[in-house]
Design an enzyme around this catalytic site. Structure first.
Site, mmCIF file in Angstrom:
data_model
loop_
_atom_site.group_PDB
_atom_site.id
_atom_site.type_symbol
_atom_site.label_atom_id
_atom_site.label_comp_id
_atom_site.label_asym_id
_atom_site.label_seq_id
_atom_site.Cartn_x
_atom_site.Cartn_y
_atom_site.Cartn_z
ATOM 1 N N ASP A 199 38.354 -11.678 -40.304
ATOM 2 C CA ASP A 199 39.733 -12.062 -40.575
ATOM 3 C C ASP A 199 40.258 -13.075 -39.548
ATOM 4 O O ASP A 199 41.191 -12.794 -38.807
ATOM 5 C CB ASP A 199 40.591 -10.781 -40.588
ATOM 6 C CG ASP A 199 42.031 -11.048 -40.956
ATOM 7 O OD1 ASP A 199 42.302 -12.068 -41.607
ATOM 8 O OD2 ASP A 199 42.898 -10.222 -40.571
ATOM 9 N N GLU B 76 34.195 -3.234 -35.923
ATOM 10 C CA GLU B 76 34.260 -2.753 -37.309
ATOM 11 C C GLU B 76 33.032 -3.067 -38.148
ATOM 12 O O GLU B 76 33.152 -3.683 -39.216
ATOM 13 C CB GLU B 76 35.509 -3.303 -37.996
ATOM 14 C CG GLU B 76 36.792 -2.850 -37.343
ATOM 15 C CD GLU B 76 38.023 -3.119 -38.217
ATOM 16 O OE1 GLU B 76 37.941 -3.964 -39.112
ATOM 17 O OE2 GLU B 76 39.047 -2.458 -37.986
ATOM 18 N N TYR C 245 44.980 1.809 -39.078
ATOM 19 C CA TYR C 245 46.082 1.191 -39.830
ATOM 20 C C TYR C 245 46.739 2.167 -40.808
ATOM 21 O O TYR C 245 47.121 1.779 -41.902
ATOM 22 C CB TYR C 245 45.569 -0.072 -40.537
ATOM 23 C CG TYR C 245 45.289 -1.189 -39.556
ATOM 24 C CD1 TYR C 245 46.329 -1.987 -39.078
ATOM 25 C CD2 TYR C 245 44.005 -1.437 -39.081
ATOM 26 C CE1 TYR C 245 46.094 -3.003 -38.162
ATOM 27 C CE2 TYR C 245 43.758 -2.448 -38.162
ATOM 28 C CZ TYR C 245 44.808 -3.226 -37.710
ATOM 29 O OH TYR C 245 44.585 -4.233 -36.801
ATOM 30 N N GLU D 14 43.099 -1.337 -31.931
ATOM 31 C CA GLU D 14 43.973 -2.066 -32.863
ATOM 32 C C GLU D 14 44.876 -1.075 -33.575
ATOM 33 O O GLU D 14 44.429 -0.017 -34.023
ATOM 34 C CB GLU D 14 43.175 -2.799 -33.959
ATOM 35 C CG GLU D 14 42.495 -4.074 -33.527
ATOM 36 C CD GLU D 14 41.787 -4.786 -34.681
ATOM 37 O OE1 GLU D 14 42.241 -4.687 -35.844
ATOM 38 O OE2 GLU D 14 40.765 -5.441 -34.411
#
Ligand code: BDP
Length: 620
Positions: A191, A432, A496, A532
């Site tokens: 990303d 990740e 998230y 994160e």
């Protein structure tokens, strides 16, 4: 007969030409010491405007563009090419760079190197039309010895062919088949925008024939006394040397004699002025090499005396728990792309201090060396990451092995480059990675198989073989296998809840986050760093009740996560994603080709969350 002779000649010349086109891969040992100007070494920074030409048909080599580029465009080096011209934003294929430069006569008699801070992704280099070398991997430096190829009385032509094609077996990974609604353009498996080109400074530099070729500094503490162990590698016939350490008005010196090409010197510093985040004190180390009569080489390093370790709940800096407050960042700025932008580096360290942060992760690739030097001076702790993002596992073992070897090469290069920075506390070997049986609705955890376990065990082994003084980690994806996490010294997770799951429901997200933290600690009894967490906020978008994409929602989600973490004594740090908004690829979840999770805008204006973090972090 005549025809045969001509044919043989053509064939022979052809073969010589082909043979001559042998490119040596860059040697990692040549990036051990950053170019330095002193009385015995010289440097020349080749930053500026270079010649540039796109080679979309791949004809440059056949047409021997290395003998001089024609019909070129001007391009800035360092800089990504994508935003310097409006028609090549998404162009990732072959392009050529050229620069012509005299080399000072006074440099003759020394060994001369050409060094690229980075070339994203693959580079092929010619000097004066002759093949010099190749390098793969877009975020680490490489250098070549050019001594025997220099023209002394004419400009030297440096030609570089660069391409950044996204491929499944490159690191970072790209070019996978489109995944339906969530496909992106360009098709990176990560990303951030795949900016291309010569993105860091290019240097010419000299080293003496009898030279210091590497220095590795390790520091330990016995109560308040420091020990500095300095390992020196050298080339040439000079054998003797001296190591001098200066600080707080005191000087320590010790002599060494090398055995083979290596030597070790040890300096004891009673009551050492330790390096830490509040007082990042740097000692000046000077290594001198002599051949009995004269000094042949000298190299200076700023070093910090500090230790880094873990217990079962904390990261320990100099034996004391330190809570990491900070961010995942990117090298990203309008027009510069991922090109080194010195004013932005300085600005960012100012903002890190303003907000009360003490650390960041170089997500998702190594940053320019100036970041590391600034971090040493500013007392900012760094988690130094290789570009292993978008890694995946499937049944193609050949592909898995290629990606692993590329990761290992980049670990070796990164540690060779950054091993002497006190700011670097942890090497991050992946962000990740995606398991073979990953489940993207994130409701069930994927499990690890032996292929992926061995993959990561090998990466951690490579780290520990190259540096046994720092911590190592991999960063786990939400829904990823727990087994991988346990290979790390610190459990590192990106979460998230409330954003990609429990969308818009911060309460439910915080609850799920808390439960997972408790479960992970109960399972592993290791400190947890949340590498994160965050939410997109479009700058200037507001609501009275927090709603996704508003500044209020971003602030509320960050607050909720920090509140949960504050209740857990095993959480050793919280890194908000991200420091600033950044450019990424186009896709339906990336409005305007941007990731808006920054607490600062792309041009470094604070959003509401930045003021909130400052109120919470800068006051503590
Ligand atoms: C994480 C990735 C990061 C992304 C972030 C996001 O590590 O690179 O930018 O998600 O989606 O999964 O914003």
């Amino acid at each position: 007969m005549k025809k045969l002779i001509v044919l043989t000649l053509v064939f022979t010349i052809g073969c010589i030409e082909m043979q001559a086109q042998n490119f040596k891969p860059a040697d990692t040992k040549d990036i051990a010491l950053f170019p330095q100007q002193n009385g015995l070494r010289n440097t020349m920074n080749l930053s500026g405007i270079w010649k540039f030409k796109v080679d979309s048909n791949g004809i440059g080599e056949k047409e021997q563009w290395y003998n001089g580029l024609s019909a070129t465009l001007p391009i800035a080096v360092p800089g990504s090419w994508n935003e310097q011209y409006d028609d090549i934003r998404d162009y990732l294929g072959l392009a050529w760079y050229e620069q012509n430069t005299f080399i000072p006569k006074s440099w003759s008699g020394q060994k001369i190197y050409l060094r690229f801070g980075s070339a994203n992704y693959a580079a092929k280099v010619w000097l004066n039309g002759k093949p010099l070398g190749i390098h793969e991997g877009g975020h680490l430096p490489f250098a070549f010895d050019i001594t025997s190829m220099i023209s002394w009385d004419a400009p030297n032509r440096i030609t570089v062919q660069v391409e950044n094609l996204l491929k499944p077996n490159r690191v970072p990974v790209g070019g996978l088949p489109p995944g339906g609604m969530f496909s992106n353009n360009p098709p990176s498996n990560f990303d951030f925008f795949p900016y291309c080109g010569l993105q860091r400074p290019v240097w010419l530099y000299t080293i003496p024939k009898n030279s210091i070729s590497d220095i590795t500094v390790k520091t330990t503490l016995q109560s308040t006394d420091g020990t500095v162990e300095i390992k020196i590698k050298k080339e040439g016939t000079a054998k003797q040397g001296k190591v001098k350490l200066e600080g707080d008005g005191k000087t320590w010196e010790t002599a060494f004699t090398s055995s083979g090409n290596e030597a070790t010197a040890i300096i004891k510093v009673p009551d050492a002025h330790v390096w830490n985040t509040d007082d990042p004190y740097l000692y000046q180390l000077t290594v001198t090499l002599t051949n009995g009569k004269e000094i042949t080489d000298k190299y200076n390093l700023d070093i910090g005396i500090r230790t880094i370790a873990v217990d079962n709940k904390h990261i320990l800096l100099n034996g004391k728990p330190i809570f990491l407050k900070g961010f995942g960042k990117h090298e990203d700025f309008p027009v510069f792309g991922k090109g080194t932008a010195y004013p932005v580096i300085v600005k960012d360290f100012g903002l890190l201090k303003w907000i009360g942060a003490n650390s960041f992760r170089t997500s998702h690739y190594p940053y320019d060396e100036e970041y590391m030097k600034m971090a040493d001076k500013a007392g900012i702790l760094i988690i130094d990451e290789i570009p292993a993002v978008g890694l995946f596992f499937d049944n193609n073992l050949q592909g898995v092995t290629e990606r692993k070897e590329m990761c290992q090469q980049q670990i070796r290069e990164l540690i060779t480059r950054d091993k002497n920075h006190p700011s670097v506390i942890m090497w991050s070997v992946a962000n990740e990675p995606i398991a073979n049986n990953a489940n993207f609705n994130l409701t069930r955890k994927a499990t690890a198989d032996s292929v992926s376990m061995n993959f990561f065990k090998d990466l951690f082994k490579t780290v520990k073989e190259n540096d046994d003084t720092r911590l190592a980690n991999m960063v786990g994806l939400q829904g990823g296998p727990d087994e991988w996490l346990n290979l790390s010294d610190v459990i590192c997770i990106n979460r998230y809840y409330g954003w990609y799951t429990f969308n818009g429901n911060i309460g439910a997200g915080a609850q799920a986050f808390e439960k997972e933290l408790d479960d992970l600690y109960a399972k592993f009894h290791k400190p947890i760093l949340v590498t994160e967490f965050g939410a997109d906020a479009y700058p200037g978008m507001h609501t009275d009740q927090p709603e996704m994409f508003t500044e209020e929602f971003q602030t509320a989600l960050i607050k909720a996560y920090l509140d949960v973490a504050a209740k857990k004594d095993f959480v050793t740090g919280m890194h908000v994603w991200a420091f600033a908004d950044f450019k990424t690829t186009q896709g339906v979840i990336r409005f305007g080709g941007m990731n808006w999770k920054g607490v600062f805008t792309r041009d470094r204006k604070p959003k509401a969350a930045a003021f909130y973090l400052r109120s919470r972090w800068a006051q503590q």
